[in-house]
Design an enzyme around this catalytic site. Structure first.
Site, PDB file in Angstrom:
ATOM      1  N   SER A 179      43.729  -8.684 -57.444  1.00  0.00           N
ATOM      2  CA  SER A 179      43.766  -7.238 -57.315  1.00  0.00           C
ATOM      3  C   SER A 179      44.036  -6.678 -58.711  1.00  0.00           C
ATOM      4  CB  SER A 179      44.885  -6.857 -56.346  1.00  0.00           C
ATOM      5  OG  SER A 179      45.196  -5.503 -56.506  1.00  0.00           O
TER       6      SER A 179
ATOM      7  N   ARG B 141      48.957   7.038 -61.679  1.00  0.00           N
ATOM      8  CA  ARG B 141      48.885   7.531 -60.295  1.00  0.00           C
ATOM      9  C   ARG B 141      49.144   9.020 -60.136  1.00  0.00           C
ATOM     10  NH1 ARG B 141      45.722   3.873 -59.718  1.00  0.00           N
ATOM     11  NH2 ARG B 141      46.455   1.798 -59.210  1.00  0.00           N
TER      12      ARG B 141
ATOM     13  N   ASP C 110      51.834   1.888 -54.991  1.00  0.00           N
ATOM     14  CA  ASP C 110      50.882   2.966 -55.250  1.00  0.00           C
ATOM     15  C   ASP C 110      50.821   3.997 -54.128  1.00  0.00           C
ATOM     16  OD1 ASP C 110      50.152   2.135 -57.801  1.00  0.00           O
ATOM     17  OD2 ASP C 110      48.692   0.695 -57.029  1.00  0.00           O
TER      18      ASP C 110
ATOM     19  N   ASP D  23      37.744  -1.858 -50.693  1.00  0.00           N
ATOM     20  CA  ASP D  23      38.634  -1.128 -49.790  1.00  0.00           C
ATOM     21  C   ASP D  23      38.289   0.344 -49.656  1.00  0.00           C
ATOM     22  OD1 ASP D  23      39.966  -3.419 -49.266  1.00  0.00           O
ATOM     23  OD2 ASP D  23      41.611  -3.039 -50.674  1.00  0.00           O
TER      24      ASP D  23
HETATM   25  N1  ARG Z   1      52.755  -3.739 -59.664  1.00  0.00           N
HETATM   26  C1  ARG Z   1      52.249  -2.747 -60.540  1.00  0.00           C
HETATM   27  C2  ARG Z   1      52.829  -1.398 -60.216  1.00  0.00           C
HETATM   28  O1  ARG Z   1      53.340  -1.226 -59.159  1.00  0.00           O
HETATM   29  C3  ARG Z   1      50.740  -2.735 -60.565  1.00  0.00           C
HETATM   30  C4  ARG Z   1      50.071  -2.122 -59.389  1.00  0.00           C
HETATM   31  C5  ARG Z   1      48.591  -2.223 -59.484  1.00  0.00           C
HETATM   32  N2  ARG Z   1      47.922  -1.542 -58.416  1.00  0.00           N
HETATM   33  C6  ARG Z   1      46.811  -1.960 -57.834  1.00  0.00           C
HETATM   34  N3  ARG Z   1      46.368  -1.212 -56.860  1.00  0.00           N
HETATM   35  N4  ARG Z   1      46.212  -3.072 -58.145  1.00  0.00           N
HETATM   36  O2  ARG Z   1      52.775  -0.482 -60.998  1.00  0.00           O
END
Ligand code: ARG
Length: 420
Positions: free
Chosen positions: A179, A96, A125, A16
């Site tokens: 993912s 993040r 995210d 991506d």
């Molecule tokens: N669901 C989890 C969260 O919101 C994990 C997110 C993982 N992000 C990713 N881009 N794969 O913190």
């Protein structure tokens, strides 16, 4: 939106973010600088520079944020005891704000006028990145390609085609089934077959923990030392934060510790199923809780549990750089002053079993807790205490006997009290 000249992209090297480089150049006619934060994703960092430049970036910047991640994010979270929805130890959410903060710093240093990220429009995210941009430098323009009306790449296949058309290497990216997001604290897996919450996760999901069945048949006992809430030594050896985290991760990996499979509520309203591996973090949380059980009085401990819920929400919602998080840190820091001591833990096939805890500041006193004779606790006092503490219960029950209350416990029929 004003035309942008230079964009700093949060670059992971995945499919991506790789296609976002030529896409930004094509649609915004701008220069793109790729910034990658090293938060402990290890081999995922291999060959990134070459890939970013091949994809069209004018420059690639690698930021080593591991120490800051552990010291300024992981340790404060451990002290807080934050857990989202009773299970998630917040590994992605926590990284993040750190990544976005340094992305903004890079944008400022490079004289860029915009920042960009590869998050989809469906997840948490995007919120965490953009709330951090707002908190740190609200003047930067934000480009979120997945939400951009000009973005028309809708599937993995289309993304691969786009990459190939623009000379981006996609070799390993093709067989990606989930993912993932990996750092020094955890690894998350979502999507693919995991989207059916009724199905068990396939073995292929797990990479930083072994299945408990394959873990050693002998338990391993470790000793963790905390100083004012901060983990400081493992098995008597003082370790700096990053090494300590890595060592705990190795131990957790070997003993299959810290797997969570859950359905969670995303901030954007969607329910999603995720599988998390937090090997070292699970050990740390278990150990830290034991020190607190010794040194915090009941009111502080119980109040801290309420604070932990809010703290977890703030992290999950991307509100790390908020007034409330900083204020709560003030409270948490105060509670940690005496969280010093050692905890022994047995690691065995997915379990963390407490094998003993001690602290010089322990409020636990064997001589008070046992039934020995002493002058701190007089058993006769308990009788009066129970009378006062139980008085409301007694009054309600007496009303019931007099026919004023209802038959059901707790439910009062107030109509009986009405005057006509
Ligand atoms: N669901 C989890 C969260 O919101 C994990 C997110 C993982 N992000 C990713 N881009 N794969 O913190």
């Amino acid at each position: 939106m004003q035309p942008v000249k230079k964009v700093v992209l949060a670059y992971s090297g995945g499919l991506d973010t790789s296609i976002i480089i030529p896409w930004l150049i094509e649609h915004y006619r701008c220069e793109v600088i790729a910034v990658t934060a090293d938060v402990g994703q290890e081999d995922e960092l291999d060959g990134l520079e070459e890939k970013a430049l091949k994809s069209g970036a004018s420059k690639f910047i690698l930021q080593d944020l591991k120490k800051e991640f552990v010291t300024d994010y992981i340790f404060p979270m451990v002290k807080s005891g934050a857990v989202y929805e009773g299970k998630y130890l917040l590994g992605s959410a926590l990284a993040r704000p750190l990544i976005a903060l340094h992305q903004v710093k890079a944008a400022e240093a490079e004289g860029a006028d915009a920042v960009s990220h590869g998050c989809t429009g469906k997840g948490n995210d995007q919120v965490r990145f953009e709330l951090t941009y707002k908190a740190v430098n609200p003047k930067l323009a934000v480009i979120a390609p997945w939400r951009d009306p000009k973005w028309n790449i809708r599937s993995r296949e289309e993304a691969i085609d786009y990459a190939q058309a623009h000379g981006i290497p996609v070799a390993q990216t093709k067989k990606k089934i989930f993912s993932n997001d990996t750092n020094l604290w955890h690894r998350s897996s979502e999507g693919g077959v995991l989207e059916d919450p009724a199905q068990a996760p396939p073995d292929a999901v797990f990479s930083i923990t072994v299945p408990p069945e394959k873990a050693p048949d002998r338990a391993e006992t470790i000793e963790l030392k905390f100083e004012s809430g901060v983990p400081a030594a493992l098995n008597g050896e003082r370790l700096e934060p990053v090494s300590l985290m890595s060592r705990l991760n190795q131990l957790g990996y070997k003993h299959g510790i810290g797997v969570v499979d859950m359905v969670e509520n995303r901030l954007v309203g969607i329910k999603s199923r995720g599988v998390y591996e937090t090997p070292g973090g699970t050990i740390l949380y278990a150990a830290h809780r034991e020190i607190e059980s010794l040194v915090l009085d009941s009111r502080t401990l119980h109040y801290k549990e309420i604070v932990a819920l809010t703290y977890a929400e703030l992290i999950y919602y991307g509100l790390w750089f908020s007034q409330l998080r900083v204020a709560l840190d003030g409270f948490i820091e105060k509670t940690q002053e005496r969280c010093t001591g050692t905890v022994k833990l047995k690691l065995y096939k997915g379990n963390v079993i407490v094998d003993g805890r001690q602290s010089p500041y322990s409020l636990y006193r064997e001589d008070f807790a046992t039934f020995g004779k002493d002058d701190v606790y007089d058993q006769k006092d308990a009788g009066g205490f129970i009378n006062c503490f139980g008085l409301p219960l007694k009054v309600q029950a007496m009303l019931k006997i007099d026919g004023i209350g209802t038959h059901k416990y707790q439910e009062m029929d107030y109509s009986k009290f009405k005057r006509d």
